[in-house]
Motif scaffolding. Structure first.
Motif, PDB file in Angstrom:
ATOM      1  N   ALA A  22       0.804  -1.220   0.000  1.00 42.71           N
ATOM      2  CA  ALA A  22       0.000   0.000   0.000  1.00 42.71           C
ATOM      3  C   ALA A  22       0.831   1.261   0.000  1.00 42.71           C
ATOM      4  N   CYS A  23       2.104   1.191   0.393  1.00 44.59           N
ATOM      5  CA  CYS A  23       2.898   2.411   0.470  1.00 44.59           C
ATOM      6  C   CYS A  23       3.743   2.627  -0.773  1.00 44.59           C
ATOM      7  N   ARG A  26       4.327   6.190  -2.357  1.00 43.61           N
ATOM      8  CA  ARG A  26       5.070   7.241  -1.677  1.00 43.61           C
ATOM      9  C   ARG A  26       6.560   7.001  -1.830  1.00 43.61           C
ATOM     10  N   THR A 312       0.503  13.829   5.132  1.00 41.80           N
ATOM     11  CA  THR A 312       1.157  12.616   4.639  1.00 41.80           C
ATOM     12  C   THR A 312       1.837  11.825   5.756  1.00 41.80           C
ATOM     13  N   ASP A 315      -1.151   9.907   6.919  1.00 44.78           N
ATOM     14  CA  ASP A 315      -1.575   8.985   5.864  1.00 44.78           C
ATOM     15  C   ASP A 315      -0.655   7.774   5.785  1.00 44.78           C
ATOM     16  N   ASP A 316       0.656   8.022   5.841  1.00 41.62           N
ATOM     17  CA  ASP A 316       1.596   6.910   5.710  1.00 41.62           C
ATOM     18  C   ASP A 316       1.621   6.029   6.952  1.00 41.62           C
ATOM     19  N   HIS A 318      -1.100   5.293   8.693  1.00 36.75           N
ATOM     20  CA  HIS A 318      -2.262   4.432   8.478  1.00 36.75           C
ATOM     21  C   HIS A 318      -1.973   3.395   7.399  1.00 36.75           C
ATOM     22  N   ARG A 319      -1.322   3.810   6.337  1.00 36.76           N
ATOM     23  CA  ARG A 319      -1.019   2.913   5.225  1.00 36.76           C
ATOM     24  C   ARG A 319      -0.061   1.800   5.656  1.00 36.76           C
ATOM     25  N   ALA A 322      -1.672  -0.829   7.961  1.00 38.29           N
ATOM     26  CA  ALA A 322      -2.460  -1.800   7.197  1.00 38.29           C
ATOM     27  C   ALA A 322      -1.574  -2.815   6.493  1.00 38.29           C
ATOM     28  N   ARG A 323      -0.372  -2.419   6.144  1.00 39.08           N
ATOM     29  CA  ARG A 323       0.554  -3.276   5.400  1.00 39.08           C
ATOM     30  C   ARG A 323       1.350  -4.205   6.302  1.00 39.08           C
ATOM     31  N   ARG A 343      -7.024   2.319  14.010  1.00 41.96           N
ATOM     32  CA  ARG A 343      -6.476   1.646  12.813  1.00 41.96           C
ATOM     33  C   ARG A 343      -5.562   0.507  13.229  1.00 41.96           C
TER      34      ARG A 343
END
Length: 538
Positions: A22-23, A26, A312, A315-316, A318-319, A322-323, A343
């Protein structure tokens, strides 16, 4: 020069999880990275970098005190403190551009004074350096203002706060009072002076309030070398990796020294962020830098806080949560952002193999050392206790939360001690996801840093860089005797928890490393909800 002397264990476990995911949209830092722990490593490296500059240096700091002592041999060869170093660099013809954070003069008068005091030191250095000295220094408060409706509600308290500052100044010697006022341009319009020279608070108009701040700690030398992380510059923040200072002078922090494209991104950010926050331009200079940026709302009368523009860093996080597949490590001054904790909780429920280690200070700095019992401190502790409960409920035995203490006995019952020892104050902002992604920034894991304040950081996405960062930090807290199993995502959380428990049961001088279990009970009893106040306020 910047290739780190890797402290990664030669037989460290392989990366967990795919390098894709997911990242992948970026950019991470593709240059060289050196991990610096505490000011013992950061300050000498910064001194050498400033002295090596060829053409220009740009920087943005919350605190940058030129009376800070020089620590490197190269620095001490030209003077005693950073005032001498800045004067020397200006004499060499290096162009210096500094943005110093300014602060709300009502609720943070001492920080407001310190900001303008630092400006005076920079200006004096420029005068000493000669007529060709090229220095631009800006004291920048955030553009956002608390709306008139909330300020009217808070009006009596704001006048009281200004009155308390006036009382303190009235009790000070005349020379000290004059000096404070001279370096407090935002405070002076809020005061009246009586016939006998006594200061008192103006009751009208309602004082303005600045809800955000520029919290970043970054500099870039010749657009090719950058320092990014959580550490400002002053004597309070100086500590060594042994943490032998008294409890209210300890300070754990992490900074990265980077080369490569991210350095140019730092320079671009420093050129544009004041315009972005002022609402004069859209954010453009993202590149490899992660940021939080916000601006004043076009209609702000009912609002307490600014309008988020770039998130960001959030955002990163959270990303990458999840990963993550094996182990997440968070080292932070505050853990108060409930969206991020929810999260994390969802990730824990979705993946039974995921574990979490968190390292926090035992108490906030102002609570532990200054006895702060204000509503802001209580609200922050309320949110942190809620976040800990969310994570414990989701991860169960896979969640380990620790705080560092000095290996010394101290018999008090204050928040500045834990397990019978003085606390080590943690100010780092490091998040590590498995073995191949990490974020180092100026942002705490609270709503303020992730939504309102100006923050900057970088994501590491090369396994060797992440493992070096992880190896340096883990061995710092655990000690050299920690085996491979303390680094293995499958066993680390349980072993860290067991070591912390054993340390709590041992005499301070017999402990292994610095960690003991974090005790959430003081935060639970001290914390208070503030209905109607945004969680991003603290």
């Amino acid at each position: 020069m910047l290739n780190p002397e890797s402290s990664t264990r030669p037989d460290a476990p392989p990366s967990v999880g795919s390098a894709e995911g997911a990242c992948e949209g970026r950019k991470g830092n593709s240059g060289e990275v050196k991990v610096l722990l505490t000011a013992e490593e950061v300050y000498p490296a910064m001194e050498r970098a400033f002295l090596s500059a060829k053409t220009e240096i740009s920087a943005g700091y919350r605190v940058f005190d030129l009376s800070t002592k020089l620590r490197s041999d190269e620095g001490r060869a030209i003077g005693d403190d950073w005032f001498d170093l800045i004067t020397h660099v200006l004499r060499k013809g290096i162009a210096l551009t500094f943005v110093l954070s300014d602060f709300d003069p009502v609720l943070a008068p001492d920080l407001h004074f310190a900001s303008w005091k630092s400006r005076r030191a920079f200006v004096f250095a420029r005068e000493l350096a000669g007529p060709k000295a090229d220095l631009t220094v800006t004291n920048a408060a955030h553009s956002a203002r608390v709306g008139i409706a909330p300020r009217l509600v808070l009006w009596p308290r704001l006048v009281k706060e200004v009155g308390q500052t006036a009382t303190r100044l009235n009790e000070a010697p005349a020379s000290e009072r004059a000096r404070f006022l001279e370096c407090s341009p935002g405070l002076r319009p809020l005061l009246n002076t009586g016939p006998d020279g006594t200061l008192y608070a103006r009751k009208w108009p309602v004082p303005p309030l600045v809800p955000g701040t520029h919290h970043q700690k970054i500099c870039v030398i010749d657009r090719s070398m950058a320092f990014i992380g959580g550490l400002d510059l002053d004597e309070r923040r100086y500590d060594t990796k042994r943490h032998e200072r008294v409890r209210d002078e300890t300070w754990q922090d992490v900074q990265l020294m980077c080369t490569g494209p991210v350095a140019a991104d730092v320079h671009s950010h420093l050129e544009e962020f004041l315009r972005v926050v002022a609402g004069q331009s859209a954010p453009m200079a993202e590149g490899r830098l992660l940021r939080t940026l916000s601006r004043r709302r076009k209609t702000d009368w009912p609002f307490l806080g600014p309008k988020p523009m770039v998130r960001t860093i959030s955002d990163d996080h959270h990303r990458l949560v999840a990963r993550a597949r094996g182990l997440i490590y968070l080292e932070t001054q505050f853990l108060r952002d409930r969206p991020l904790c929810h999260r994390l909780a969802r990730a824990a429920r979705a993946n039974p193999a995921l574990s979490l280690i968190v390292v926090l200070p035992a108490a906030p700095e102002t609570v532990a050392f200054d006895g702060n019992t204000g509503s802001d401190a209580r609200y922050g502790e309320f949110l942190q206790a809620k976040c800990v409960a969310i994570l414990r409920g989701a991860f169960g035995e896979r969640f380990t939360i620790c705080s560092p203490v000095r290996p010394k006995a101290l018999d008090t019952d204050g928040r500045d001690t834990l397990c019978g020892s003085p606390i080590i104050y943690v100010h780092s902002k490091v998040s590590i996801f498995d073995c191949d992604r990490a974020i180092v920034s100026s942002a705490n894991l609270n709503g303020r840093s992730l939504n309102w304040d100006t923050e900057a950081g970088v994501m590491l996405n090369q396994t060797a860089q992440v493992e070096d960062l992880r190896g340096r930090i883990f061995s710092h807290w655990l000690g050299d005797d920690a085996g491979d199993e303390f680094y293995d995502p499958a066993t680390a959380a349980a072993l860290w928890a067991e070591r912390a428990r054993q340390n709590a049961d041992s005499a301070p001088e017999q402990r292994k490393g610095f960690l003991v279990p974090y005790d959430v009970r003081p935060a639970e009893s001290f914390g208070r909800r503030l209905p109607g106040i945004p969680e991003a306020m603290v």
